[in-house]
Design an enzyme around this catalytic site. Sequence first.
Site, PDB file in Angstrom:
ATOM      1  N   CYS A 264       0.826  -1.400   0.015  1.00  0.00           N
ATOM      2  CA  CYS A 264      -0.034   0.033  -0.068  1.00  0.00           C
ATOM      3  C   CYS A 264       0.900   1.223   0.081  1.00  0.00           C
ATOM      4  O   CYS A 264       1.120   1.990   0.902  1.00  0.00           O
ATOM      5  CB  CYS A 264      -0.899  -0.008   1.163  1.00  0.00           C
ATOM      6  SG  CYS A 264      -1.646  -1.550   1.433  1.00  0.00           S
ATOM      7  N   ALA A 266       1.413   4.285  -1.680  1.00  0.00           N
ATOM      8  CA  ALA A 266       1.513   5.814  -1.528  1.00  0.00           C
ATOM      9  C   ALA A 266       1.341   6.287  -0.316  1.00  0.00           C
ATOM     10  O   ALA A 266       0.707   5.674   0.516  1.00  0.00           O
ATOM     11  CB  ALA A 266      -0.040   6.180  -2.296  1.00  0.00           C
ATOM     12  N   GLY A 269       6.533   7.531   0.992  1.00  0.00           N
ATOM     13  CA  GLY A 269       7.510   7.765   2.075  1.00  0.00           C
ATOM     14  C   GLY A 269       8.533   6.629   2.306  1.00  0.00           C
ATOM     15  O   GLY A 269       9.729   6.372   2.495  1.00  0.00           O
ATOM     16  N   LYS A 270       7.581   5.395   2.647  1.00  0.00           N
ATOM     17  CA  LYS A 270       8.183   4.098   3.358  1.00  0.00           C
ATOM     18  C   LYS A 270       8.972   3.416   1.981  1.00  0.00           C
ATOM     19  O   LYS A 270      10.019   2.944   2.145  1.00  0.00           O
ATOM     20  CB  LYS A 270       7.137   3.370   3.916  1.00  0.00           C
ATOM     21  CG  LYS A 270       6.742   3.924   5.186  1.00  0.00           C
ATOM     22  CD  LYS A 270       5.611   3.037   5.756  1.00  0.00           C
ATOM     23  CE  LYS A 270       4.843   3.822   7.074  1.00  0.00           C
ATOM     24  NZ  LYS A 270       4.259   4.951   6.742  1.00  0.00           N
ATOM     25  N   ASP A 288      -0.163   0.200  -5.575  1.00  0.00           N
ATOM     26  CA  ASP A 288      -1.368   0.902  -5.123  1.00  0.00           C
ATOM     27  C   ASP A 288      -2.402   1.023  -5.976  1.00  0.00           C
ATOM     28  O   ASP A 288      -2.316   0.467  -7.074  1.00  0.00           O
ATOM     29  CB  ASP A 288      -0.875   2.493  -4.863  1.00  0.00           C
ATOM     30  CG  ASP A 288      -1.699   2.733  -3.447  1.00  0.00           C
ATOM     31  OD1 ASP A 288      -0.746   3.088  -2.523  1.00  0.00           O
ATOM     32  OD2 ASP A 288      -2.590   3.004  -3.460  1.00  0.00           O
ATOM     33  N   CYS A 387      -1.245   3.725  11.210  1.00  0.00           N
ATOM     34  CA  CYS A 387      -1.018   5.205  12.015  1.00  0.00           C
ATOM     35  C   CYS A 387      -2.318   5.463  13.040  1.00  0.00           C
ATOM     36  O   CYS A 387      -2.666   6.541  12.750  1.00  0.00           O
ATOM     37  CB  CYS A 387      -0.646   6.233  10.991  1.00  0.00           C
ATOM     38  SG  CYS A 387      -1.634   6.555   9.653  1.00  0.00           S
TER      39      CYS A 387
END
Length: 452
Positions: A264, A266, A269-270, A288, A387
């Site tokens: 997943c 988008a 960053g990761k 994605d 998160c």
Amino acid sequence: MIRKNPRAICLDILNRVEEADCHPDTLLTDSFKQYRNFTSLDRAFLTELTYGVLRWRGRLDWLIRHFSKIPFEKIELGILNTLRIGLYQILFLSKTPFSAAVNESVELAKSLRGKGGAGFVNAILHSILREKERIHYPDFGENPVLHISVVQSHPLWLVRRWMEEYGVEETMKICMVNNQISALTLRNNTLRISRKDLIEKLRQKELNPFPCSFSEEGILLMDPPPTSELPFLKEGLYIIQDEASQLVTSIFDPKPGERILDACAAPGGKTTHIAQRMENGGEIYALDLTKGKLAQIEEIYQRLGIKIVKAMKGDAAYALPIPKGMKFDRILADVPCSGFGTLRRNPDLKWRRKEEDIGRLAELQSSILRNLAYYVKEGGILVYSTCTVFHEENEDVVEKFLDGHPEFRLDQIRDVLPEKCHPFIKNGYFKTFPQRDGMDGFFVARLKKLGD
């Protein structure tokens, strides 16, 4: 036609956030590009107004309900957001004269609904101004849930859930921290520059950077300028990423030469952090759902000089668009979640998410985890992260998965994180909380697939 000053643009952004489910940060960035004549003060004021109204909307709406002769539900969105903008300035922006806050709001209302709209907005704002020092919010002793909900501007259902899980004092602390502006955290691009050298370059630009306490690549930027004015961002020397989010990749612990799936991916960053840790050697498949999200990922990895990412369109809950029999050394499932660990940066989520979303998202998260399990090679690693802070999306999902997949076990996070990060580990899971740790609320489980 509404004049395109910061207040008018704020009104347009707030309307679009509510009507079209757009992200305020994206809308602000688009506005800065469109209105290049704006000064840095204009941009700062627009950002403050937009996020301030979203952050304090609950308290603003409580006041509007009490001073409006028209039922709250019948106030049209444009007029309602005009009232919110004016009222936010009156209550929270001490440097803005009350007269400017009222007069500009009245002008906005007049542009929308003529004299009738202007009179309505004028009457409410002046009434609140007259009563400003005598306003009584819900009594804490009589109804602590309602008091916290109104005064700290969080949905009633959310406050009630936190009260049940954490108690009154901790819930108050959570809500207060959520209403603070989060620090700006960068992640240096180790493929191009060391953290030490980037800190020095930022200081030469008269900025105030400090190394983060836990992430090896993290930089805390104190009193930052608007994102559009940050130096070296376009040159790909760093990206903006919260410290807790950076630690997910440390737990994932990718190695050069491995085949990795970011399921997943988008906004990327990761994905790019994984590539940095792999020293641009190996394969990363970034999956994605939409072309738009894949374009985001491609833009960021090209800017950072990353060569090993293959972006592909697909749904992590279903069969992957890869060659038959392909397996991965490691899979990261940074799943869609309610996002309640990020309310300092995303205050709009408080109002967009509903209580029933949590159960719906937990079902989606479980289906993603079940599907991805098949694609992990024996001895490989599957990392699940969110998160958010709710058990239903975190521990419950992982424990349900482990019950149905005996070929996986919970792997030791302590073995891949430095000792200074061990306080974040509880019952084998990595967990951070904004009110305790000063970073986003994250949950991470590291799962290992056993061999024969």
